[in-house]
Design a protein around this motif. Structure first.
Motif, PDB file in Angstrom:
ATOM      1  N   GLU A  25       0.833  -1.204   0.000  1.00 48.69           N
ATOM      2  CA  GLU A  25       0.000   0.000   0.000  1.00 48.69           C
ATOM      3  C   GLU A  25       0.867   1.254   0.000  1.00 48.69           C
ATOM      4  N   GLU A  26       1.908   1.247   0.800  1.00 48.13           N
ATOM      5  CA  GLU A  26       2.793   2.415   0.864  1.00 48.13           C
ATOM      6  C   GLU A  26       3.513   2.649  -0.457  1.00 48.13           C
ATOM      7  N   LEU A  27       3.970   1.588  -1.086  1.00 49.72           N
ATOM      8  CA  LEU A  27       4.686   1.727  -2.352  1.00 49.72           C
ATOM      9  C   LEU A  27       3.735   2.152  -3.469  1.00 49.72           C
ATOM     10  N   HIS A  28       2.534   1.594  -3.479  1.00 42.45           N
ATOM     11  CA  HIS A  28       1.534   2.028  -4.471  1.00 42.45           C
ATOM     12  C   HIS A  28       1.230   3.514  -4.306  1.00 42.45           C
ATOM     13  N   ARG A  29       1.167   3.971  -3.070  1.00 37.51           N
ATOM     14  CA  ARG A  29       0.895   5.387  -2.800  1.00 37.51           C
ATOM     15  C   ARG A  29       1.983   6.283  -3.385  1.00 37.51           C
ATOM     16  N   ARG A  30       3.177   5.719  -3.498  1.00 40.21           N
ATOM     17  CA  ARG A  30       4.296   6.455  -4.077  1.00 40.21           C
ATOM     18  C   ARG A  30       4.387   6.278  -5.593  1.00 40.21           C
ATOM     19  N   GLY A  31       3.398   5.599  -6.174  1.00 41.31           N
ATOM     20  CA  GLY A  31       3.368   5.417  -7.612  1.00 41.31           C
ATOM     21  C   GLY A  31       4.230   4.289  -8.128  1.00 41.31           C
ATOM     22  N   ARG A  32       4.633   3.383  -7.258  1.00 43.43           N
ATOM     23  CA  ARG A  32       5.503   2.283  -7.658  1.00 43.43           C
ATOM     24  C   ARG A  32       4.694   1.046  -8.043  1.00 43.43           C
ATOM     25  N   GLY A  33       5.210   0.307  -8.985  1.00 42.02           N
ATOM     26  CA  GLY A  33       4.664  -1.003  -9.276  1.00 42.02           C
ATOM     27  C   GLY A  33       5.106  -2.001  -8.218  1.00 42.02           C
ATOM     28  N   VAL A  34       4.214  -2.887  -7.821  1.00 41.22           N
ATOM     29  CA  VAL A  34       4.508  -3.843  -6.748  1.00 41.22           C
ATOM     30  C   VAL A  34       3.981  -5.218  -7.140  1.00 41.22           C
ATOM     31  N   ILE A  35       4.810  -6.235  -6.947  1.00 39.68           N
ATOM     32  CA  ILE A  35       4.390  -7.627  -7.074  1.00 39.68           C
ATOM     33  C   ILE A  35       4.758  -8.330  -5.775  1.00 39.68           C
ATOM     34  N   ALA A  36       3.758  -8.721  -5.007  1.00 43.66           N
ATOM     35  CA  ALA A  36       3.980  -9.518  -3.806  1.00 43.66           C
ATOM     36  C   ALA A  36       3.739 -10.980  -4.177  1.00 43.66           C
ATOM     37  N   VAL A  37       4.763 -11.787  -4.054  1.00 44.27           N
ATOM     38  CA  VAL A  37       4.732 -13.159  -4.576  1.00 44.27           C
ATOM     39  C   VAL A  37       4.229 -14.127  -3.512  1.00 44.27           C
ATOM     40  N   ASP A  38       3.316 -15.004  -3.912  1.00 45.35           N
ATOM     41  CA  ASP A  38       2.948 -16.166  -3.101  1.00 45.35           C
ATOM     42  C   ASP A  38       3.850 -17.330  -3.496  1.00 45.35           C
ATOM     43  N   LEU A  39       4.434 -17.989  -2.517  1.00 42.71           N
ATOM     44  CA  LEU A  39       5.302 -19.140  -2.776  1.00 42.71           C
ATOM     45  C   LEU A  39       4.584 -20.444  -2.429  1.00 42.71           C
ATOM     46  N   PRO A  40       4.939 -21.537  -3.102  1.00 47.50           N
ATOM     47  CA  PRO A  40       4.303 -22.833  -2.825  1.00 47.50           C
ATOM     48  C   PRO A  40       4.861 -23.488  -1.567  1.00 47.50           C
TER      49      PRO A  40
END
Length: 230
Positions: A25-40
Motif C-alpha cells: 500500500e505504501e509503495l503504491h501510494r508512491r506510484g511504484r509497481g509492486v508484485i507480492a509473490v505467493d510461494l508454494p
C-alpha cells in the motif's frame, strides 16, 4: 521499458504474499509497481528451485526490477537474479547463504540460536520455553495488524527447501543492500552484522523494527527502499 522500477517482494517461511500488504500500500501510494509473490510453501515437492520459478513467473517480462527478499528468501533472491535482470537486490532481515549450504544447516553454521538466546537473556526474556511467534515476531506489530494476520489461513512451511544445498558458486553480480530491523529478536542485529560481513563483505543498514518490519513499520520501510533508488 517501464519508466519506474517494480518492487518484487518475496516472503519468508510460510510463503504468504499477505505479509507484504501494508508495504505494498505504501509503495503504491508512491506510484511504484509492486508484485507480492505467493510461494508454494505448503507443497512438499517444492524447494528453492520451485520458489525461484514462482518469482520468475510473477515477474514475467517486466523490467527495472527491485527484488526485496525477507528472511528465508535470502536463499531465493540470488537465484532469481541469475534468471532475470535485477537492478537491485535488497535483503531484509534475511538469511545469507554460502555456496553449497543447505538452508537447514544455516542455523547451526551461523550460530543463530545462541545469538537469539543471548539477546533474550540481555532483555530479560526466557529463551527456554520454545519458539513463541507472539514474542519473537509480533512484539512490535500493532495489535490490529496482528489480528488481521492471524485471521488468515495458518501458514504451512514444508521442509523441502531446507534440504538441498544452495546451488550457486558465488553471489550474483547485482547491486545488493542489506537492511536489518534493529529490534529483530529472531535474527539479532549484532549477529546479522557479523554474518553479513563474513559472507557478503557489505555493511548492514539499520532501521527500527523487528523481524516482521513490513508489518510493523511499512512507511519507514518504504522510505528506506525509496532512498536506495536515489
Amino acid at each position: 521499458m517501464d519508466a519506474s522500477p517494480t518492487f518484487v517482494l518475496i516472503p519468508g517461511a510460510g510463503g504468504s504474499a499477505f505479509y507484504w500488504h501494508r508495504l505494498a500500500e505504501e509503495l503504491h501510494r508512491r506510484g511504484r509497481g509492486v508484485i507480492a509473490v505467493d510461494l508454494p510453501a505448503a507443497d512438499d515437492s517444492a524447494g528453492l528451485a520451485e520458489y525461484t520459478d514462482a518469482v520468475v513467473a510473477a515477474i514475467g517480462d517486466r523490467s527495472r526490477i527491485v527484488l526485496v527478499a525477507q528472511s528465508l528468501a535470502g536463499f531465493t533472491g540470488p537465484l532469481v537474479c541469475e534468471r532475470v535482470p535485477v537492478e537491485l537486490l535488497v535483503l531484509l532481515n534475511a538469511m545469507v547463504p554460502t555456496p553449497g549450504e543447505a538452508p537447514g544447516d544455516w542455523w547451526e553454521n551461523t550460530g543463530q540460536a545462541r545469538a537469539a538466546a543471548q539477546l533474550a537473556e540481555r532483555e530479560g526474556r526466557s529463551s527456554g520455553d520454545g519458539f513463541n511467534p507472539a514474542v519473537e515476531f509480533f512484539h512490535d506489530v500493532p495489535p490490529e495488524v496482528t489480528a488481521a494476520v492471524f485471521a488468515q489461513p495458518e501458514p504451512v512451511q514444508a521442509g523441502t527447501p531446507f534440504e538441498k544445498p544452495w546451488p550457486l558458486e558465488r553471489w550474483p553480480d547485482v547491486p545488493t543492500r542489506f537492511l536489518q530491523g534493529r529490534d529483530d529478536r529472531f535474527f539479532p542485529l549484532k549477529f546479522q552484522r557479523q554474518v553479513v560481513r563474513e559472507r557478503l563483505g557489505i555493511p548492514v543498514d539499520e532501521m527500527p523494527g523487528g523481524h516482521l518490519v513490513a508489518l510493523s513499520r511499512p512507511r519507514e520501510l518504504a522510505d528506506r527502499l525509496e532512498a536506495y533508488l536515489s
